[in-house]
Design an enzyme around this catalytic site. Structure first.
Site, PDB file in Angstrom:
ATOM      1  N   GLU A   1       0.768  -0.033  -5.258  1.00  0.00           N
ATOM      2  CA  GLU A   1      -0.005   0.341  -5.654  1.00  0.00           C
ATOM      3  C   GLU A   1       0.980   1.690  -5.915  1.00  0.00           C
ATOM      4  O   GLU A   1       1.714   2.216  -4.898  1.00  0.00           O
ATOM      5  CB  GLU A   1      -0.454   1.391  -4.292  1.00  0.00           C
TER       6      GLU A   1
ATOM      7  N   ASP B   1       0.846  -1.442  -0.311  1.00  0.00           N
ATOM      8  CA  ASP B   1       0.054  -0.087  -0.328  1.00  0.00           C
ATOM      9  C   ASP B   1       1.119   1.324   0.151  1.00  0.00           C
ATOM     10  O   ASP B   1       2.096   1.066   0.445  1.00  0.00           O
ATOM     11  CB  ASP B   1      -1.100   0.389   1.781  1.00  0.00           C
TER      12      ASP B   1
END
Length: 562
Positions: free
Chosen positions: A278, A209
């Site tokens: 990401e 993330d």
């Protein structure tokens, strides 16, 4: 694009990744919130769907101030979702069915309730420097102020004063999400051990993330310049060009170390694994992560495509950005929706949802599907008073609808029973969409003709054909409405035309735009998949003459060329 050697492809290059938002997938306890046992109860659905890799959004212990993206323990399961035994059973049952498990790893920041942060506040070694602390500056009145103008993604300064420690701490997101300090060797090692914890439990990959924000500039006296293209208030994140808080050189050192941890396990048992990062950067920038072994997610369909821009030409432009900028032997990825962005049916219109699924599953590369997109789920409407997302709450009642992520996180729609089969609770954590009687798995699976779900299953099976798995892709006919290409495996002479209408006008191929195309090199073929908006005269395995094809807006076809 030239065909690849099929033997050189790893499992993650051939799979469909399906993102599960655990809160919203299946509730097994009746408390209105989805959980790990609920996911286990639905594993056979993925086998039927043709999906082979499940990506789980965070399920770690957390005060849930950002719904799991504020982690208070990297090596456990939040009781809201179950326990470690449930997770182990999820991995075991998934592997029995040939499914892979990828977990979200939030390595850039923790929760302020993490024991590391509490010890760092008290300057207990070795945790003193686990977070990014700073004395700040003193203004003309003698008050302590942040050291620079850096802004939070959630609006306002990204620095928070801590009374007990008498310093500011850096937090790019919520005040309760302090930034981890990757210039602290002990922190680096603890995070690597957290990765090992999940690899030891059998996960097949990690989705990392917010990797762009992993490390910030060491010089905290530097202000970030204004983004002159931004049209927003001064305290909004987009007001600045984030030259000192994103994609710093040290970020890639951290990523290489994480990939090395994964390599320990690959070397140990010979089983391929992967790390998906990401990133919203443009193609050339995100490619930098490939050099350290991270597969970057391509968010261009989210980041570069607005509803008013939708056209065949624009779709081709975005696809070509990925292919044209790929380094030699690199593998492409495509994402069309996720937990932070409006669903496809709301961004572009329900009529185009099938076409986007066809695009996603027939391009060359690894696709990621957000839960519910296979049945055309739509965003829900949530009042400000009922808003759950902290992002929306912080923005305030005037603009919360623009920023709240609640609408795309509604419960999965399984059938036409109460709460769409998601939960037996009287009240679910977010409301079920009122259209669930039509848009649900059971109803669409039972349709006599086609449905979004049936089309998705067809496309998932077609991906097993060598032409789609590793074959070449050549652009065919494109105009303001139509985007089309040919997927081909030269070794088996398998050739398919994929044609989709992303425009606003009906398209007729009578003028020879398809049969006369030098890439298509055919005049007829067999329909192998058709979007549910296509005229009912098209059916699977029906022979069609290309010059007789007529497509309304949102119509889409896969034709095996003869």
């Amino acid at each position: 694009m030239q065909a690849s050697d099929p033997d050189s492809l790893e499992w993650w290059q051939k799979t469909i990744i399906y993102q599960i938002y655990p809160r919203s997938f299946q509730d097994s306890t009746g408390n209105g919130v989805g959980d790990l046992p609920g996911i286990i109860s639905r594993l056979d659905y993925f086998v039927e769907l043709g999906v082979e890799t499940l990506w789980l959004s965070p399920f770690y212990p957390s005060p849930q101030l950002d719904f799991g993206y504020d982690v208070s323990n990297y090596c456990d399961v939040d009781p809201l979702f179950g326990n470690l035994a449930d997770f182990d059973r999820l991995v075991e049952e998934s592997h029995k069915r040939g499914l892979k498990i990828v977990v979200d790893f939030v390595g850039g920041h923790s929760s302020s309730f993490h024991p590391w942060f509490e010890k760092s506040i008290r300057r207990e070694d070795p945790y003193t420097d686990y977070y990014v602390w700073h004395d700040g500056k003193v203004d003309d009145s003698g008050n302590s102020i942040p050291p620079n103008n850096w802004l939070s993604v959630f609006k306002g300064s990204s620095w928070t004063w801590h009374k007990e420690r008498q310093q500011f701490y850096f937090r790019p997101f919520l005040p309760q999400q302090p930034k981890l300090n990757y210039r602290c060797p002990e922190l680096v090692e603890d995070i690597k051990n957290s990765l090992r914890f999940w690899f030891d439990r059998g996960v097949d990959g990690m989705r990392l993330d917010a990797i762009n924000e992993m490390v910030e500039n060491a010089d905290k006296s530097l202000d970030e310049p204004r983004d002159m293209s931004a049209n927003c208030p001064k305290d909004y994140y987009d007001y600045l060009d984030h030259t000192h808080t994103t994609m710093q050189p040290e970020t890639f050192d951290v990523m290489r170390q994480w990939v090395d941890v994964m390599g320990e396990y690959i070397k140990r048992d010979g089983k391929p694994r992967f790390m998906l990062g990401e990133t919203f950067w443009e193609a050339l920038k995100r490619n930098r992560y490939r050099s350290c072994g991270i597969v970057p997610t391509n968010m261009d369909f989210i980041d570069k495509l607005g509803s008013k821009e939708l056209s065949g030409v624009k779709i081709k432009e975005i696809v070509d950005l990925e292919y044209r900028n790929l380094p030699t032997n690199a593998w492409p990825t495509f994402v069309i929706g996720n937990h932070d962005n409006r669903r496809v049916s709301d961004r572009f219109g329900q009529v185009y949802s099938d076409a986007f699924n066809m695009l996603l599953l027939t391009l060359k590369g690894t696709p990621t599907t957000y839960y519910g997109e296979e049945i055309g789920m739509q965003d829900i409407q949530v009042s400000y008073e009922d808003t759950q997302d902290p992002f929306g709450k912080r923005i305030g009642p005037d603009h919360y609808q623009t920023f709240s992520r609640d609408p795309e996180r509604s419960p999965m729609q399984w059938d036409n029973s109460a709460n769409a089969g998601f939960s037996s609770s009287i009240r679910t954590w977010l409301p079920v969409h009122p259209d669930y009687m039509k848009f649900n798995v059971k109803t669409q699976a039972a349709c006599e003709k086609t449905s979004p779900l049936k089309l998705y299953k067809l496309l998932a099976r077609l991906r097993k054909d060598p032409a789609f798995t590793f074959g070449s892709l050549e652009y065919a006919f494109t105009n303001k409405d139509i985007f089309s290409y040919v997927r081909e495996d030269k070794s088996s002479s398998s050739r398919y035309l994929v044609v989709m209408n992303f425009g606003t006008d009906e398209f007729s191929a009578q003028e020879g735009s398809l049969s006369g195309n030098p890439v298509i090199k055919a005049s007829r073929g067999l329909v192998k998949a058709a979007g549910c908006h296509v005229d009912s005269s098209f059916s699977t395995d029906q022979r069609v003459v290309l010059d007789q094809v007529v497509l309304k807006p949102g119509d889409c076809l896969v034709i095996q060329l003869e």
